[in-house]
Design an enzyme around this catalytic site. Structure first.
Site, PDB file in Angstrom:
ATOM      1  N   GLU A 172     -18.513  19.453  16.893  1.00 42.49           N
ATOM      2  CA  GLU A 172     -18.629  20.902  16.826  1.00 42.49           C
ATOM      3  C   GLU A 172     -17.836  21.487  15.659  1.00 42.49           C
ATOM      4  OE1 GLU A 172     -17.942  19.063  19.449  1.00 42.49           O
ATOM      5  OE2 GLU A 172     -18.856  19.835  21.279  1.00 42.49           O
ATOM      6  N   HIS A 193     -18.421   9.868 -10.319  1.00 45.15           N
ATOM      7  CA  HIS A 193     -18.054  10.784  -9.235  1.00 45.15           C
ATOM      8  C   HIS A 193     -18.251  12.238  -9.618  1.00 45.15           C
ATOM      9  CE1 HIS A 193     -16.017   6.932  -8.720  1.00 45.15           C
ATOM     10  NE2 HIS A 193     -16.286   7.099  -7.436  1.00 45.15           N
TER      11      HIS A 193
END
Ligand code: GLN
Ligand code: ZN
Length: 756
Positions: A17, A695
């Protein structure tokens, strides 16, 4: 009263959640109020679970919106300059994730776990200023919810020890000011309630500390433990023994020591000192890092052994570390094999184990429910010991009769044969394996898994992608090609799904950093490979080109380090079984005509032990099992490996011992400085130092890469160098990848031309 203690509880939520609401908030779909609401509901739920399981010491401040080290930076007011004009959650998330004006703070691994924390940035000018809001609020919130919590804090020495200095000053220069802030905090806390427990986490104490750091412990904890008679202090260490620190702490006025008896067996050696000091021992006996059901009887025995030295009245029963490192609950694993499920225990289930263990240890009366849990625990452990799903005689025999455990030929002979066979040039260009994972290929895998499409369609989509990869690589003139890995979602999961002995869960998520969670495979039994796993795809790719296609596998050490590993067999033996499985794949590949094979060991370094005393043992078996995995390769089969980090100085000899013909490594972000170590030690094998950083989406220019290659050539001779990006390209987008690789090949051609 029960005497159970939980070091910390996961916070991401059993259905992730917290992750979901954070990501909606970052996407601008909900406001921060919604995040606060979800967080508060989660905290309450987690406190209730622990209360229901009769945990006496339940934590507050183990919750975090992102990371506890980051929370500590806020608590201590050590905000780096570039974030000082911001406030509240804006400041908090900017520090964690960066914003348009400021780069994020660095993130790094939390000891030897797969959790990552935000690294504090300290300079000699850092000013500390207490901001106690979060700590106090969480305590009060728990109290309103009917739970009197202990308060978790990162200890001052661990905080500074894990900080990075931005000006090369000693971060421990600030120890007094940090202790000062904590002193103020404890004063504030002491007025909240009668008899409050503070848990200072000091996992730094399990490392090999120098005498200077050790000398800080006594003054710090003398001071903190004397702030208020109303406060009891527990110092918690985990993941290893912390005997040097314990020896000091027993002579301070702290109340308790929490020690790990699952991963820190040597903590046994210090029990007499603890007994002599009459301090409380919080004995971490339930594994907080692994997913297997405790053997209750054995855990009780362990506690009894401890209580032969330490007075039983002074013992609390605990988890070995925070349960943050295990998944939340088994409740949602409806599809998991029921035997395997019966051998597992996640955070919520571990609370029940804790209760049972402590009831038995303290000889409290068992309820009917306890009795039946105890009985099933016995049965489940017995079934695990005997199950044919786990114990595969064939694999065990094969391991025992292993003859060939490394390649037969020496590197010098191999490389000669290989250069003759492949006839490759100096500065050969290649990539690390994966090409962009597009929404289409993800959908293709998903649709196949859910049965929306049939095998034929799935395979033909994969082939289309491979075709595109091959023709693109040919078009820009790369030398050694790859198939692009479109059939893989993850470099470990892909192999785990094809090997026996692995299981996969639906919901066993573990927080890796911030809102990111990972769902590691479970290695529950003997590992074996029944069928080839990659041969068809690589063969297909090879059929599409005259150039060499490099096969692509994941190595045994990396598969091990990124999984939850069975605890009924030593890790090295599990790695050996995986090594043997990979060795068979290597053999099948070479027999199918694939003569260049990369065996990735991206996580080789992650498995390093925390204590120097254990490093050589790890290195030995890790290297041996890598060598086993490539042992069947013939003299002219070229073995590559790849590693994703740039700190090689301390492990260069180990890397050399792995004896791969070619290693590609990440150096792009750290320049060629790091390569010097290869020269210094006279490293013989070939090396592909990543020449640009994958990256970032930035496309490096041709000129930049020419300079980079020239710089590499100052350190290593051209015969030894390969040219490649610094890692796989799966997280990038095609346009960037195309441009970057095109530039890379152009750069190599320019350098080759210039050197003629
Ligand atoms: N072959 C893998 C890839 O290219 C290696 C990934 C990694 O190093 N993490 O994606
Ligand atoms: Zn990599």
């Amino acid at each position: 009263m029960s005497k159970n203690y939980v070091i910390g509880f996961p916070r991401i939520g059993e259905k992730r959640e917290l992750k979901k609401v954070l990501e909606s908030f970052w996407a601008g779909d909900v406001d921060f109020g919604e995040v606060e609401y979800v967080a508060s509901e989660l905290k309450k739920r987690h406190w209730s679970y622990q209360k229901k399981a009769k945990v006496e010491y339940i934590s507050s401040n183990d919750f975090s919106y992102y990371d506890n080290m980051l929370d500590t930076t806020i608590l201590l007011g050590a905000i780096p300059k570039r974030f000082q004009d911001l406030e509240g959650h804006e400041q908090y998330f900017a520090m964690a994730r960066g914003n348009k004006d400021a780069v994020a703070m660095e993130m790094t691994k939390w000891f030897n776990t797969n959790y990552h924390y935000i690294v504090p940035e300290i300079s000699k000018d850092t000013k500390f200023e207490l901001n106690s809001k979060k700590v106090i609020n969480e305590f009060k919130q728990a109290k309103e919810h009917g739970v009197n919590t202990k308060i978790n804090l990162i200890g001052p020495i661990t905080y500074l020890g894990l900080s990075k200095s931005v000006d090369n000053s000693d971060t421990f220069l600030h120890i007094n000011s940090v202790v000062e802030q904590y002193t103020k905090l404890l004063e504030e806390i002491s007025s909240l309630e009668e008899n409050i427990t503070i848990q200072f986490d000091e996992p730094l104490f399990v490392k090999d500390l120098d005498s200077k750091v050790l000398s800080l412990i006594k003054p710090a904890y003398d001071k903190l433990a004397n702030v208020s008679a109303n406060i009891k202090i527990a110092v918690a260490t985990y993941f290893e023994h912390s005997n040097e620190a314990t020896k000091i702490l027993v002579n301070t006025p702290i109340w308790a020591l929490a020690l790990d008896f699952v991963y820190g067996e040597k903590n046994f050696d210090i029990l007499e000192d603890i007994q002599a000091s009459n301090k409380v021992l919080i004995a971490g006996v339930v594994d907080g890092r692994n997913v297997w059901k405790s053997n209750i009887a054995k855990k009780v025995k362990l506690l009894e052994d401890i209580s032969k030295v330490v007075n039983k009245d002074n013992i609390l029963v605990s988890t070995s570390c925070s349960l943050l490192h295990v998944p939340f609950t088994l409740e949602y694993e409806i599809a998991l094999d029921s035997d395997i499920k019966s051998w597992l225990s996640f955070a919520k289930e571990k609370l029940v184990e804790l209760k049972l263990i402590s009831k038995l240890f303290f000889k409290q009366e068992l309820t009917l429910e306890d009795k039946s849990s105890l009985k099933s625990n016995e049965e489940d452990n017995k079934s695990r010991e005997e199950s044919t799903k786990i114990h595969n005689k064939k694999v065990q025999d094969e391991i025992l009769s292993l003859k060939l455990v490394q390649r037969e030929d020496a590197f010098e002979d191999r490389i000669k044969a290989q250069r003759e066979f492949f006839k490759y040039d100096d500065l050969t260009t290649t990539t690390i394996g994966s090409f962009p994972q597009t929404p289409e290929i993800r959908k293709n895998r998903r649709d196949y898994k859910t049965g929306t499409i049939l095998k034929d369609e799935y395979e033909s989509n994969i082939k289309d992608y491979i075709d595109d990869c091959i023709s693109f690589q040919e078009s820009i003139g790369l030398d050694v090609l790859v198939h692009g890995e479109p059939e893989r979602n993850d470099m470990v999961e892909y192999f785990g799904e094809l090997l026996d002995g692995f299981a996969f869960t639906k919901n066993a998520w573990v927080q890796s950093y911030g809102s990111r969670c990972v769902k590691p495979p479970l290695i529950f039994g003997d590992v074996s490979r029944e069928n080839p796993m990659t041969v068809e795809w690589i063969k297909y790719a090879q059929s599409k080109t005259k150039k060499v296609v490099k096969g692509m596998l994941t190595g045994p050490v990396t598969i091990l380090n990124w999984s939850f590993v069975r605890d009924d067999k030593p890790r090295n033996e599990v790695a050996k079984q995986i090594g043997l499985a990979i060795a068979k794949e290597v053999d099948d590949l070479q027999n199918a005509g694939i003569k260049m094979i990369q065996v990735d060991e991206a996580a080789f370094k992650e498995g390093y032990p925390l204590r120097k005393e254990n490093i050589s043992t790890y290195e030995k078996w890790a290297v041996d099992n890598f060598k086993l995995s490539v042992s069947k390769s013939k003299i002219d089969t070229q073995i590559h490996t790849h590693m994703c980090y740039s700190e090689f100085n301390d492990i260069i000899k180990t890397i050399e011992a792995m004896d791969a013909d070619v290693i590609s490594i990440e150096t792009a972000r750290s320049g060629n400085e790091l390569l010097k170590i290869f020269k210094e030690v006279g490293y013989k094998q070939e090396v592909g130092p990543g020449i640009y950083d994958i990256h970032s989406p930035r496309v490096p220019s041709v000129e930049e890469m020419v300079n980079q290659i020239d710089a590499l050539l100052e350190v290593l001779p051209k015969e030894q160098l390969w040219i490649n990006p610094d890692c796989g390209l799966k997280t990038r987008k095609w346009p960037e990848v195309k441009q970057s690789l095109e530039n890379m090949v152009k750069a190599v051609n320019i350098v080759r031309e210039n050197r003629k």
